[in-house]
Enzyme design. Structure first.
Site, PDB file in Angstrom:
ATOM      1  N   CYS A  34      55.192  40.653  79.704  1.00 53.16           N
ATOM      2  CA  CYS A  34      55.262  39.393  78.959  1.00 53.16           C
ATOM      3  C   CYS A  34      56.090  39.524  77.693  1.00 53.16           C
ATOM      4  O   CYS A  34      56.334  40.617  77.200  1.00 53.16           O
ATOM      5  CB  CYS A  34      53.860  38.969  78.545  1.00 53.16           C
ATOM      6  SG  CYS A  34      52.852  38.387  79.900  1.00 53.16           S
ATOM      7  N   CYS A  38      53.752  35.025  74.777  1.00 50.10           N
ATOM      8  CA  CYS A  38      53.161  34.513  76.022  1.00 50.10           C
ATOM      9  C   CYS A  38      51.902  33.667  75.749  1.00 50.10           C
ATOM     10  O   CYS A  38      51.006  34.096  75.024  1.00 50.10           O
ATOM     11  CB  CYS A  38      52.798  35.661  76.950  1.00 50.10           C
ATOM     12  SG  CYS A  38      52.221  35.059  78.556  1.00 50.10           S
ATOM     13  N   CYS A  65      56.494  38.018  83.916  1.00 50.79           N
ATOM     14  CA  CYS A  65      55.464  36.977  83.906  1.00 50.79           C
ATOM     15  C   CYS A  65      56.105  35.624  84.235  1.00 50.79           C
ATOM     16  O   CYS A  65      57.194  35.307  83.752  1.00 50.79           O
ATOM     17  CB  CYS A  65      54.828  36.940  82.519  1.00 50.79           C
ATOM     18  SG  CYS A  65      53.739  35.551  82.237  1.00 50.79           S
ATOM     19  N   CYS A  68      55.501  33.069  80.651  1.00 48.72           N
ATOM     20  CA  CYS A  68      56.347  33.164  79.447  1.00 48.72           C
ATOM     21  C   CYS A  68      57.800  33.449  79.809  1.00 48.72           C
ATOM     22  O   CYS A  68      58.676  33.353  78.958  1.00 48.72           O
ATOM     23  CB  CYS A  68      55.801  34.197  78.475  1.00 48.72           C
ATOM     24  SG  CYS A  68      55.761  35.878  79.121  1.00 48.72           S
ATOM     25  N   ASP A 439      88.192  41.059  49.972  1.00 49.04           N
ATOM     26  CA  ASP A 439      88.176  39.604  49.958  1.00 49.04           C
ATOM     27  C   ASP A 439      87.931  39.049  48.558  1.00 49.04           C
ATOM     28  O   ASP A 439      86.972  39.411  47.880  1.00 49.04           O
ATOM     29  CB  ASP A 439      87.087  39.102  50.902  1.00 49.04           C
ATOM     30  CG  ASP A 439      87.059  37.595  50.954  1.00 49.04           C
ATOM     31  OD1 ASP A 439      87.925  37.032  51.637  1.00 49.04           O
ATOM     32  OD2 ASP A 439      86.212  36.984  50.282  1.00 49.04           O
TER      33      ASP A 439
END
Ligand SMILES: [Zn+2]
Length: 512
Positions: A34, A38, A65, A68, A439
């Site tokens: 899961c 879940c 599962c 889920c 930058d």
């Protein structure tokens, strides 16, 4: 494996969506694995096993599962913070699976032995490269079964199974059901017309969608891209076929909702993976924020707008051309030039809204008379040289295993300096640590005088410097709209480089 049992346990018991996809839970007895979220009743701690990846859970014999749906999780974070090689390998597997040559070729491209790569994968992901690639394919097949009406024969091909027989056998083995039975179980909300697909791509919250669009909107290439009403849309081209996509936020489900219109279903995996990269959906915010909030200048910005991501791109060549057009002009000026370039050299296309063209291919721009759209002679030559290099395969934006050599090759093109190259790497390669140290906007945001000072300061943000750059460029949502997007193109300004950037007031203050 570096899973912290207590962290996993807490996340599982609270169904914490920030941990979705960072680990999976195998439940002894039911034999399924899961997601942390879940909705099924919580199993007792003594009956669960934690796995770093779905592939590891599958290797240990657990099935996904059906409630889920592990295939819907945001997946394993692309950057594990521990192994650069594994991160890059995951990106390459995401781009093209293991189809072109398998583990040996993958390892060779990464400059390591295949046995070493296998060991690294087992250590960090708990599964071999082949298991990881197979699980991804299986998950994508499940997504196509659940979320589209594609005939199963096409699902088989689109998810890389090759033939229906292998596909049927693979699905039955993993899910103990046939593809048709699985489709019947799917709770599909709406039926899509032919060649149209609706995907829900999950992220780990928080996600600053507004911040993402505020960055993309002023840079959208007229005719190819459009940002309007909270929606990003654009034309797309894959293997010579043209199509269209549209992305919007589904905040309730912690997902980006993507509508794709495309003729060839075999490209759907590529398209959805590219959208994930474009919107930086695999990011692990919990890990990023840990590092950024330690900096006194970043902490308040992060707190004010949590969940800002690094915008990727649909196509590296397009991004590179757009970046060159942005050298030494304002964002607005560059956008105007990009619009002219597309109208003159792009292919007409009928999409929704303002999407009217496909961005021109490298072979078109390689010999294009770009002065006709108002480019200076040198900038026109830079774009043509780039287009030729891409056309001839000397520069490629896919499957980059070594970003240093990629940067070197880009910089060999006259007119592409360090800033331009670093900015392209940051957005096209999804390198979370890419950072344009020279930058001007970043220097000003921190009140620093030299790129060396910035380099030193930024060491503390590793490996998340690209996110720091986004926060420093961003003026925040509180800023006036006239300032937002009116500034220069995020960046230039490697001082003393080919990109050297005029210090024009209008170009400096918005700093992004
Ligand atoms: Zn479940």
């Amino acid at each position: 494996m570096t899973l912290d049992w207590q962290v996993c346990s807490r996340a599982r018991l609270t169904r914490d969506p920030r941990f979705d996809g960072k680990f999976f839970i195998g439940v002894v007895g039911s034999g399924v694995y899961c997601r942390s979220i879940c909705p099924a009743p919580t199993a007792k701690e003594k009956n669960v096993h934690y796995f770093a990846t779905a592939a590891a859970a599958a290797e240990a014999g657990f099935r996904p599962c059906l409630r889920c749906r592990p295939e819907c999780s945001p997946g394993t974070p692309a950057w594990l913070g521990t192994s650069n090689t594994v991160s890059r390998a995951l990106r390459l597997i995401g781009e093209s699976g293991l189809e072109d040559g398998g583990v040996e070729v993958l390892a060779e491209r990464l400059g390591v032995g295949s046995r070493h790569l296998r060991r690294l994968f087992l250590k960090h992901l708990g599964a071999t490269p082949i298991a990881v690639a197979n699980t991804r394919r299986m998950h994508f097949a499940k997504k196509l079964i659940d979320e589209t009406t594609l005939p199963m024969a096409q699902v088989a091909v689109a998810s890389g199974f090759g033939c229906v027989r292998r596909f049927n056998a693979g699905i039955r083995k993993v899910y103990h059901r046939t593809p048709t039975q699985i489709r019947r179980l799917a709770r599909r909300t709406s039926l899509q017309p032919e060649n149209q697909y609706l995907f829900r791509l999950r992220y780990r919250p928080p996600y600053d969608w507004k911040g993402m669009l505020a960055f993309l909107a002023p840079r959208a290439i007229p005719g190819v891209e459009e940002v309007a009403g909270g929606v990003y849309r654009r034309s797309i081209s894959v293997d010579g076929n043209h199509g269209y996509l549209e992305a919007s936020l589904d905040e309730q489900n912690h997902a980006v909702l993507v509508q794709v219109q495309f003729g060839d279903p075999r490209s759907l995996f590529f398209i959805t993976e590219r959208v994930r990269a474009m919107f930086d959906l695999n990011a692990d915010w919990a890990a990023i924020v840990q590092s950024l909030k330690t900096d006194p200048d970043l902490a308040p910005r992060v707190e004010k707008n949590p969940g800002l991501r690094v915008p990727g791109c649909w196509n590296g060549f397009e991004l590179a051309v757009r970046t060159i057009l942005g050298q030494q002009v304002s964002v607005k000026g560059a956008t105007t030039l990009a619009g002219r370039l597309v109208k003159t050299f792009g292919q007409p296309f009928v999409g929704a809204g303002g999407v009217t063209h496909i961005f021109p291919e490298p072979q078109i721009l390689a010999n294009a008379r770009l002065s006709s759209i108002g480019l200076t002679t040198s900038r026109a030559e830079t774009i043509r040289a780039l287009a030729r290099a891409v056309r001839d395969g000397k520069i490629t934006f896919e499957g980059i295993a070594d970003s240093e050599s990629f940067l070197t090759r880009l910089c060999e093109i006259p007119g592409i300096g360090h800033w331009t190259a670093q900015y392209i790497a940051m957005r096209a390669l999804g390198e979370p640590d890419a950072f344009p140290c020279g930058d001007l906007g970043l220097l000003r945001a921190l009140g620093l005088g030299s790129s060396r000072e910035l380099e030193r300061r930024s060491a503390a943000w590793r490996p998340w410097r690209a996110y720091a750059a986004m926060y420093l460029w961003s003026t925040g949502h509180g800023a006036s709209t006239s300032q937002r997007g009116a500034g220069r193109d995020s960046g230039p300004a490697v001082i003393n480089s080919a990109d050297a950037f005029p210090k024009r007031e209008t170009l400096i203050h918005a700093a992004r």
